[in-house]
Design a protein around this motif. Structure first.
Motif, PDB file in Angstrom:
ATOM      1  N   GLN A  15      29.698 -18.820 -37.956  1.00  0.00           N
ATOM      2  CA  GLN A  15      29.860 -17.691 -38.823  1.00  0.00           C
ATOM      3  C   GLN A  15      29.123 -16.281 -38.277  1.00  0.00           C
ATOM      4  OE1 GLN A  15      28.586 -18.355 -42.830  1.00  0.00           O
ATOM      5  NE2 GLN A  15      29.037 -16.271 -43.425  1.00  0.00           N
ATOM      6  N   LEU A  16      27.857 -16.734 -37.602  1.00  0.00           N
ATOM      7  CA  LEU A  16      26.928 -15.796 -37.091  1.00  0.00           C
ATOM      8  C   LEU A  16      27.496 -15.177 -35.908  1.00  0.00           C
ATOM      9  CD1 LEU A  16      23.388 -17.537 -36.931  1.00  0.00           C
ATOM     10  CD2 LEU A  16      24.320 -15.855 -38.737  1.00  0.00           C
ATOM     11  N   HIS A  17      28.389 -15.960 -34.970  1.00  0.00           N
ATOM     12  CA  HIS A  17      29.254 -15.322 -34.055  1.00  0.00           C
ATOM     13  C   HIS A  17      30.241 -14.444 -34.362  1.00  0.00           C
ATOM     14  CE1 HIS A  17      28.026 -18.753 -31.044  1.00  0.00           C
ATOM     15  NE2 HIS A  17      27.189 -17.731 -30.976  1.00  0.00           N
ATOM     16  N   LYS A 112      37.633 -13.241 -44.395  1.00  0.00           N
ATOM     17  CA  LYS A 112      36.873 -12.124 -44.100  1.00  0.00           C
ATOM     18  C   LYS A 112      35.558 -11.473 -44.726  1.00  0.00           C
ATOM     19  CE  LYS A 112      41.300  -9.581 -42.688  1.00  0.00           C
ATOM     20  NZ  LYS A 112      42.158  -8.507 -43.016  1.00  0.00           N
ATOM     21  N   LEU A 113      35.554 -11.934 -46.087  1.00  0.00           N
ATOM     22  CA  LEU A 113      34.310 -11.744 -46.652  1.00  0.00           C
ATOM     23  C   LEU A 113      33.011 -12.534 -45.963  1.00  0.00           C
ATOM     24  CD1 LEU A 113      34.610 -10.947 -50.493  1.00  0.00           C
ATOM     25  CD2 LEU A 113      34.631  -9.589 -48.593  1.00  0.00           C
ATOM     26  N   ARG A 114      33.305 -13.690 -45.541  1.00  0.00           N
ATOM     27  CA  ARG A 114      32.404 -14.457 -44.869  1.00  0.00           C
ATOM     28  C   ARG A 114      32.094 -13.862 -43.470  1.00  0.00           C
ATOM     29  NH1 ARG A 114      33.334 -19.610 -43.016  1.00  0.00           N
ATOM     30  NH2 ARG A 114      31.168 -20.140 -43.513  1.00  0.00           N
ATOM     31  N   HIS A 115      32.912 -13.012 -42.823  1.00  0.00           N
ATOM     32  CA  HIS A 115      32.635 -12.664 -41.658  1.00  0.00           C
ATOM     33  C   HIS A 115      31.982 -11.267 -41.784  1.00  0.00           C
ATOM     34  CE1 HIS A 115      36.377 -14.770 -39.635  1.00  0.00           C
ATOM     35  NE2 HIS A 115      35.459 -15.476 -39.881  1.00  0.00           N
ATOM     36  N   ARG A 116      31.916 -10.691 -42.880  1.00  0.00           N
ATOM     37  CA  ARG A 116      31.134  -9.526 -43.206  1.00  0.00           C
ATOM     38  C   ARG A 116      29.953  -9.903 -43.865  1.00  0.00           C
ATOM     39  NH1 ARG A 116      34.723  -5.054 -43.363  1.00  0.00           N
ATOM     40  NH2 ARG A 116      36.946  -5.526 -43.521  1.00  0.00           N
ATOM     41  N   GLY A 117      29.484 -11.045 -43.981  1.00  0.00           N
ATOM     42  CA  GLY A 117      28.162 -11.600 -44.204  1.00  0.00           C
ATOM     43  C   GLY A 117      28.073 -11.406 -46.023  1.00  0.00           C
TER      44      GLY A 117
END
Length: 374
Positions: A15-17, A112-117
């Protein structure tokens, strides 16, 4: 609910990447510490968040909005899938663009929301299958969207005359209970009042309303919404919920002991503390009944409170918030916004409204509104 920094510490390295790639962070991708530092520095930049919001699809914005004002919530995957699916509904945007489809797969929206934090899994054994929104991200998105919305609104000077219905609904509750106490109110087979009783009662209330026409499709907003006009239907449902009145199997509408007590306490209800307490109960009841038809009503009401702290035109406010609202069966989203959200807020004493010749209808929140909704 934790902040972003706390959630990044426990986030999966993948997720951080993905977040570092999305935010174009320059750092050593093999170092979790550097990844977190770079993401924190980038994501809390005002320009970064503005660009993120501008790049979001309507479905993403609607999904974010559904999570924006909820406090101390943990979401199961099923909760989020339902919200994401709701965010995909077809919504009207403008008069020129009749219908705009914004279809994205629910799982894609969550990803997408996970990738946006904006979404993270819990890190404990009992929460690892639940999702959480970082508190500071929630607040940042609120601030950014408020700024974006406010730029599209038309604020005006004070109208020469305006209407404020604070305390009128409470006064009409008293009138209704007194009427039922004094009259032997008979009910027809569907449980609603005979027309002669209903007409006589409506004539005594402070806000004039017409009986619904038989050809109108009316459902979804209360037990007798089919038979009673909008404001009275809400008042009547509230009295039933509070056990002030009861529909007897014998075909009568009777006043119960709590209703008798409410009549005896009427003068106290007019006092500030009692009046505000009943205003809160009315607000909660309205939200409970109408939310079944308008799932994201709490967030829309909160936006109205935040954006209408000055006199603002109803047309411009509607244009800003309409993309976040769905049709409800027989009602277009415009009618849902004006009749089921703004109009009840006026009746509940949460909004003042007036008319300005060149601007049309204008509204502004009352001090009661800020107290109750906050």
């Amino acid at each position: 609910m934790s902040n972003l920094a706390d959630m990044l510490v426990y986030a999966d390295i993948n997720q951080l990447h993905k977040m570092a790639q999305l935010y174009q962070c320059e750092c050593n991708s093999n170092s979790k510490h550097e990844l977190i530092q770079a993401i924190m520095t980038t994501i809390h930049s005002k320009d970064t968040l503005e660009k993120q919001i501008e790049s979001m699809s309507l479905a993403e914005l609607r999904f974010v909005n559904s999570l924006l004002f909820e406090i101390n919530r943990s979401y199961s995957l099923e909760d989020l899938l339902a919200k994401a699916q709701q965010s995909n509904k077809v919504v009207p945007i403008t008069a020129e663009t009749d219908k705009v489809k914004s279809q994205q797969q629910p799982r894609e929206l969550i990803s997408k929301l996970r990738h946006r934090g904006f979404l993270f899994n819990g890190h404990r054994e009992q929460t690892k299958y639940l999702f959480h929104v970082p508190r500071d991200m929630q607040h940042s998105y609120q601030a950014m969207l408020k700024k974006k919305f406010a730029q599209q609104l038309t604020y005006t000077a004070d109208p020469a005359l305006y209407r404020d219905e604070q305390r009128l609904l409470q006064a009409d509750i008293t009138i209704t209970l007194q009427f039922i106490k004094e009259q032997d109110v008979m009910l027809i087979a569907d449980g609603s009042m005979y027309k002669r009783y209903l007409t006589a009662l409506l004539e005594q209330l402070h806000i004039e309303e017409q009986l619904p026409t038989k050809v109108a499709w009316r459902f979804g907003y209360g037990r007798h919404f089919t038979h009673y006009p909008d404001r009275f239907s809400l008042l009547y449902d509230y009295c039933i919920a509070q056990k002030y009145i009861a529909e007897q199997v014998t075909g009568n509408l009777t006043l119960l002991a709590p209703g008798e007590l409410r009549l005896l306490e009427d003068k106290e209800v007019q006092a500030a503390s009692k009046w505000k307490a009943e205003s809160m109960r009315l607000y909660v009841h309205w939200m409970k009944v109408y939310k079944k038809a308008i799932p994201n009503m709490p967030s829309l009401v909160t936006w109205i409170v935040q954006l209408a702290d000055q006199w603002v035109t109803l047309d411009s406010l509607e244009a800003v918030l309409l993309p976040y609202l769905n049709d409800f069966y027989y009602e277009q989203s415009t009618d849902v916004f004006r009749k089921r959200i703004v109009k009840p807020m006026i009746h509940l004493g949460l909004l003042r409204y007036g008319e300005i010749e060149e601007a049309g209808t204008v509204i502004k929140t009352t001090s009661l509104c800020k107290t109750i909704v906050h």
